[in-house]
Design an enzyme around this catalytic site. Sequence first.
Site, short mmCIF file in Angstrom:
data_model
loop_
_atom_site.label_atom_id
_atom_site.label_comp_id
_atom_site.label_asym_id
_atom_site.label_seq_id
_atom_site.Cartn_x
_atom_site.Cartn_y
_atom_site.Cartn_z
CB SER A 1 -49.76 31.20 24.37
OG SER A 1 -48.71 30.24 24.20
CB ALA B 1 -46.26 44.12 25.62
CE1 TYR C 1 -34.30 26.62 13.78
CE2 TYR C 1 -34.65 28.49 15.25
CZ TYR C 1 -34.94 27.20 14.87
OH TYR C 1 -35.88 26.47 15.56
CB CYS D 1 -19.02 23.56 18.05
SG CYS D 1 -18.09 22.27 17.19
CG ASN E 1 -39.35 36.31 23.70
OD1 ASN E 1 -40.19 35.42 23.52
ND2 ASN E 1 -39.68 37.51 24.14
NE ARG F 1 -37.73 32.42 14.58
CZ ARG F 1 -37.85 31.73 15.72
NH1 ARG F 1 -37.58 30.43 15.74
NH2 ARG F 1 -38.21 32.34 16.83
CG HIS G 1 -37.31 28.30 24.97
ND1 HIS G 1 -38.62 28.65 24.73
CD2 HIS G 1 -37.35 27.35 25.93
CE1 HIS G 1 -39.42 27.92 25.50
NE2 HIS G 1 -38.67 27.14 26.26
CG ASN H 1 -50.55 37.50 27.32
OD1 ASN H 1 -49.38 37.57 26.97
ND2 ASN H 1 -51.43 36.66 26.77
N1 APR Z 1 -48.69 42.50 23.68
C1 APR Z 1 -48.84 41.56 24.67
N2 APR Z 1 -49.07 40.25 24.42
C2 APR Z 1 -49.15 39.88 23.12
C3 APR Z 1 -49.00 40.79 22.05
C4 APR Z 1 -48.76 42.15 22.37
N3 APR Z 1 -48.62 43.08 21.43
N4 APR Z 1 -49.14 40.08 20.88
C5 APR Z 1 -49.36 38.80 21.22
N5 APR Z 1 -49.37 38.67 22.56
C6 APR Z 1 -49.58 37.45 23.36
C7 APR Z 1 -50.56 36.48 22.73
O1 APR Z 1 -51.88 36.77 23.19
C8 APR Z 1 -50.07 35.13 23.28
O2 APR Z 1 -50.65 34.85 24.54
O3 APR Z 1 -48.34 36.76 23.38
C9 APR Z 1 -48.56 35.35 23.47
C10 APR Z 1 -47.73 34.67 22.38
O4 APR Z 1 -47.89 33.29 22.54
P1 APR Z 1 -46.99 32.30 21.65
O5 APR Z 1 -47.02 32.74 20.24
O6 APR Z 1 -47.41 30.91 22.00
O7 APR Z 1 -45.50 32.57 22.16
P2 APR Z 1 -44.82 32.00 23.47
O8 APR Z 1 -45.80 31.86 24.59
O9 APR Z 1 -43.61 32.80 23.73
O10 APR Z 1 -44.36 30.52 23.02
C11 APR Z 1 -43.63 29.77 23.97
O11 APR Z 1 -43.29 28.04 22.33
O12 APR Z 1 -42.85 27.50 20.16
C12 APR Z 1 -42.29 27.56 21.40
O13 APR Z 1 -40.04 27.92 21.88
C13 APR Z 1 -41.17 28.56 21.42
O14 APR Z 1 -40.55 30.10 23.16
C14 APR Z 1 -41.64 29.63 22.39
C15 APR Z 1 -42.64 28.89 23.25
#
Ligand code: APR
Length: 241
Positions: free
Chosen positions: A178, A221, A56, A117, A92, A59, A109, A203
């Site tokens: 996703s 995006a 972390y 703490c 995010n 990140r 999240h 997306n």
């Molecule tokens: N513009 C728009 N969409 C995008 C771009 C972009 N430039 N790049 C990637 N994506 C899309 C991908 O197609 C995908 O559908 O963003 C999505 C990212 O999906 P994930 O990586 O699964 O992220 P997310 O959906 O936020 O994950 C949800 O999973 O691991 C846990 O806690 C973590 O908050 C996270 C949660």
Amino acid sequence: MRSGERIVILTGAGISAESGLETYRDGGGLWEKYDLMELATLEAFAARPDVVLDFYNMRRRAAEKAQPNAAHLALARLESAFDGQVDIITQNVDGLHEAAGSRNLWHMHGCLNQMRCMACGGVHDWAGNATRQDKCPTCGEIGRLRPHIVWFGEMPHHMPEIQMMLAQCDLFISIGTSGTVYPAAGFAAAVQEQGRAQTVELNLEPSQGNSPFDIQYYGPATEIVPHYVNQLLRSEREKHG
Ligand code: APR
């Protein structure tokens, strides 16, 4: 939409991708490079706290260097220009929505820039690295601070408020997620079951949720979010003069 109505936006890692922050499941994403069971669970933290804190820390440092992009800025503009309520529920953990100027923000999240703490429950803004030698600013305990991140198996934050927002919204917009991790992955279907709000997906590609959105735009995006926000605000102006 009539003025005084409510827009609820759900964002995921895809909205921050063009700010240089890794997504989780795209090619080369975090969970392709790291084992989430070794880094994003309470059990992993108990077993190997330094490894998890370092993950972390890495990140947090990346997020501190990142800048909000045109998509974050467009959502902040929507919040200030729309004659109604705009809430962003974000999965995010970066601070890019805040940096873009969004105010009605719900980090379901958690946040990379906060530590919690485990002795007193105090949540503290945190910049830079965190180690087991750090002292809780509230109770003074050493070695009891954890990332204020919701790990797998833990309950997301603000769920009562989120359920209410989903029940009351007139427009639900899902951006850059996703649709694979619940409960966020079920929000669109929950809104559609209410039968009152329009649902929109912005997306890079169709998400995995099995509930079709009323409106879908696909692309980066930074292109499709400003375009959609401009279209929404233009139609608001035309309706309300
Ligand atoms: N513009 C728009 N969409 C995008 C771009 C972009 N430039 N790049 C990637 N994506 C899309 C991908 O197609 C995908 O559908 O963003 C999505 C990212 O999906 P994930 O990586 O699964 O992220 P997310 O959906 O936020 O994950 C949800 O999973 O691991 C846990 O806690 C973590 O908050 C996270 C949660």
